[in-house]
Design a protein around this motif. Structure first.
Motif, PDB file in Angstrom:
ATOM      1  N   UNK A 151      14.961  37.291  24.604  1.00  0.00           N
ATOM      2  CA  UNK A 151      15.280  37.352  23.184  1.00  0.00           C
ATOM      3  C   UNK A 151      15.092  35.973  22.576  1.00  0.00           C
ATOM      4  N   UNK A 152      14.281  35.906  21.504  1.00  0.00           N
ATOM      5  CA  UNK A 152      14.026  34.642  20.820  1.00  0.00           C
ATOM      6  C   UNK A 152      14.284  34.828  19.335  1.00  0.00           C
ATOM      7  N   UNK A 178      14.671  37.862  14.858  1.00  0.00           N
ATOM      8  CA  UNK A 178      15.217  37.806  16.215  1.00  0.00           C
ATOM      9  C   UNK A 178      14.773  39.048  16.963  1.00  0.00           C
ATOM     10  N   UNK A 179      14.209  38.842  18.160  1.00  0.00           N
ATOM     11  CA  UNK A 179      13.733  39.994  18.929  1.00  0.00           C
ATOM     12  C   UNK A 179      13.198  39.592  20.283  1.00  0.00           C
ATOM     13  N   UNK A 225       9.106  41.118  18.888  1.00  0.00           N
ATOM     14  CA  UNK A 225       9.393  42.483  18.444  1.00  0.00           C
ATOM     15  C   UNK A 225      10.829  42.515  17.928  1.00  0.00           C
ATOM     16  N   UNK A 226      10.988  42.660  16.619  1.00  0.00           N
ATOM     17  CA  UNK A 226      12.295  42.539  15.978  1.00  0.00           C
ATOM     18  C   UNK A 226      13.294  43.549  16.528  1.00  0.00           C
ATOM     19  N   UNK A 227      14.470  43.060  16.870  1.00  0.00           N
ATOM     20  CA  UNK A 227      15.544  43.949  17.314  1.00  0.00           C
ATOM     21  C   UNK A 227      16.092  44.753  16.147  1.00  0.00           C
ATOM     22  N   UNK A 273      13.296  51.162  13.335  1.00  0.00           N
ATOM     23  CA  UNK A 273      13.357  50.341  14.565  1.00  0.00           C
ATOM     24  C   UNK A 273      12.150  50.579  15.465  1.00  0.00           C
ATOM     25  N   UNK A 274      11.770  49.523  16.148  1.00  0.00           N
ATOM     26  CA  UNK A 274      10.631  49.556  17.052  1.00  0.00           C
ATOM     27  C   UNK A 274      11.064  49.928  18.470  1.00  0.00           C
ATOM     28  N   UNK A 275      10.111  50.424  19.246  1.00  0.00           N
ATOM     29  CA  UNK A 275      10.366  50.617  20.670  1.00  0.00           C
ATOM     30  C   UNK A 275      10.547  49.254  21.313  1.00  0.00           C
ATOM     31  N   UNK A 276      11.550  49.115  22.153  1.00  0.00           N
ATOM     32  CA  UNK A 276      11.832  47.842  22.804  1.00  0.00           C
ATOM     33  C   UNK A 276      10.845  47.600  23.933  1.00  0.00           C
TER      34      UNK A 276
END
Length: 210
Positions: free
Chosen positions: A75-76, A140-141, A153-155, A163-166
């Motif tokens: 996570x960044x 952040x993601x 990939x945004x959380x 929301x995106x797939x993690x």
């Protein structure tokens, strides 16, 4: 069948080729172990503290943060205040539905630690490829790859998107065992074909002598 002479040069060539194929198979088995270790590292990265800002990805980064690739699936948090180069590409949302993921290159995209690569903020999903209205901000993601570039990939989705797939390290392919099996099969096939060719030659030679 009468066993005849074994031709020296062709036999050396076939055996050498089979040996090379076996060596490539063994190399692929080693690559399989390396890939498994890399996937395990990426899975462990998911539990590491958040990296904030772009500094941890530069060549002067401390050893505890490391190079960009070493932080994949961590996570960044990045600043993307002036988004550019919008892209809408095929992707899936958190419910595994097909559609479009929306991503923008960030000002922090000129990465000294990865020359020629771009850092994108992937901010959400929708059914339409139309560009969303987004003026930029902090994202952040999960740090992941996007072709030859990188993406966060945004959380939490932005701009009213879904929301995106993690990103999941378990989705990374590890086909090296199959590749190894192919090389071993090729080696065995070459030897069997050569033996059958020799046997037919011996049989024909024996028939001529009768």
């Amino acid at each position: 069948m009468t066993r005849g002479r074994v031709p020296l040069i062709p036999t050396i060539i076939v055996i050498a080729a089979a040996a090379v194929m076996v060596a490539l198979g063994i190399w692929q088995l080693g690559r399989m172990d390396e890939k498994e270790a890399l996937i395990a590292q990426y899975a462990a990265n998911e539990d590491l503290p958040v990296l904030r800002g772009f500094e941890p990805f530069s060549p002067g980064a401390s050893e505890d943060t490391g190079h960009l690739d070493a932080n994949l699936f961590r996570t960044v948090e990045i600043a993307c205040d002036n988004p550019r180069d919008w892209k809408g590409v095929a992707g899936r949302n958190a419910d595994d539905q097909s559609g479009y993921v929306h991503m923008f290159a960030c000002d922090e995209a000129l990465m000294d630690g990865a020359p020629g690569s771009v850092l994108y903020a992937t901010i959400g999903w929708s059914r339409s490829p139309q560009q969303p209205e987004w003026q930029g901000g902090t994202v952040s993601g999960i740090l992941s790859t996007a072709a030859d570039d990188y993406e966060v990939v945004a959380s939490e989705p932005q701009a009213g998107l879904e929301p995106l797939a993690k990103p999941d390290p378990g989705d990374l392919p590890n086909n090296h065992l199959a590749y190894a099996g192919q090389w071993f099969f090729f080696a065995l096939t070459a030897l069997v074909i050569y033996f059958l060719t020799l046997r037919r030659r011996w049989r024909d030679d024996g028939a001529k002598r009768k």
